[in-house]
Design a protein around this motif. Structure first.
Motif, short mmCIF file in Angstrom:
data_model
loop_
_atom_site.label_atom_id
_atom_site.label_comp_id
_atom_site.label_asym_id
_atom_site.label_seq_id
_atom_site.Cartn_x
_atom_site.Cartn_y
_atom_site.Cartn_z
N LEU A 64 -26.08 30.25 19.39
CA LEU A 64 -27.04 30.46 18.78
C LEU A 64 -27.39 29.47 17.55
N HIS A 65 -25.76 29.34 17.01
CA HIS A 65 -25.77 27.95 16.62
C HIS A 65 -26.48 26.67 16.11
N GLU A 66 -26.75 26.25 17.81
CA GLU A 66 -27.34 25.44 17.91
C GLU A 66 -28.94 25.52 17.44
N ALA B 50 -23.00 32.29 24.08
CA ALA B 50 -23.81 32.59 23.52
C ALA B 50 -23.74 32.43 22.20
N GLU B 51 -22.68 31.56 21.15
CA GLU B 51 -22.14 31.94 19.71
C GLU B 51 -22.77 30.90 19.53
N ARG B 52 -22.19 29.06 20.34
CA ARG B 52 -23.01 28.17 20.84
C ARG B 52 -23.99 28.51 20.62
N GLN C 236 -19.79 34.53 25.79
CA GLN C 236 -19.37 34.96 24.63
C GLN C 236 -19.51 33.47 23.57
N ARG C 237 -18.68 32.16 23.54
CA ARG C 237 -18.56 30.89 23.07
C ARG C 237 -19.94 30.23 23.12
#
Length: 85
Positions: free
Chosen positions: A38-40, A34-36, A31-32
């Motif tokens: 997307l952010h990048e 995937a979030e990172r 999960q982390r």
């Protein structure tokens, strides 16, 4: 609609923490990641747009436009969330 003061705890939304499924370390890692990612991707997209600008002045102007658009989107989303809460 019940208006809350900024920072007031939303006591009308109780969550039963015992009923939530526990996540494994692997699930939290994925999960982390995937979030990172997307952010990048978002930041890289903005950076690419800024690098395409022909001069330092247009880079700063476009950056300010990005900031304005992001802030406007955040205000719209917050307004929507307040009206549905």
């Amino acid at each position: 609609m019940n208006e809350r003061s900024p920072g007031q705890w939303p006591v009308d939304r109780r969550v039963d923490l015992d009923a939530l499924e526990p996540q494994t370390d692997d699930q939290l890692y994925v999960q982390r990641a995937a979030e990172r990612a997307l952010h990048e991707m978002v930041l890289d997209s903005i950076r690419h747009d800024l690098e395409q600008q022909p001069s330092p002045l247009t880079v700063l102007t476009v950056a300010r436009n990005w900031c304005s658009r992001i802030t406007a989107a955040a205000e719209e989303i917050a307004r929507t969330k307040r009206s549905t809460a």
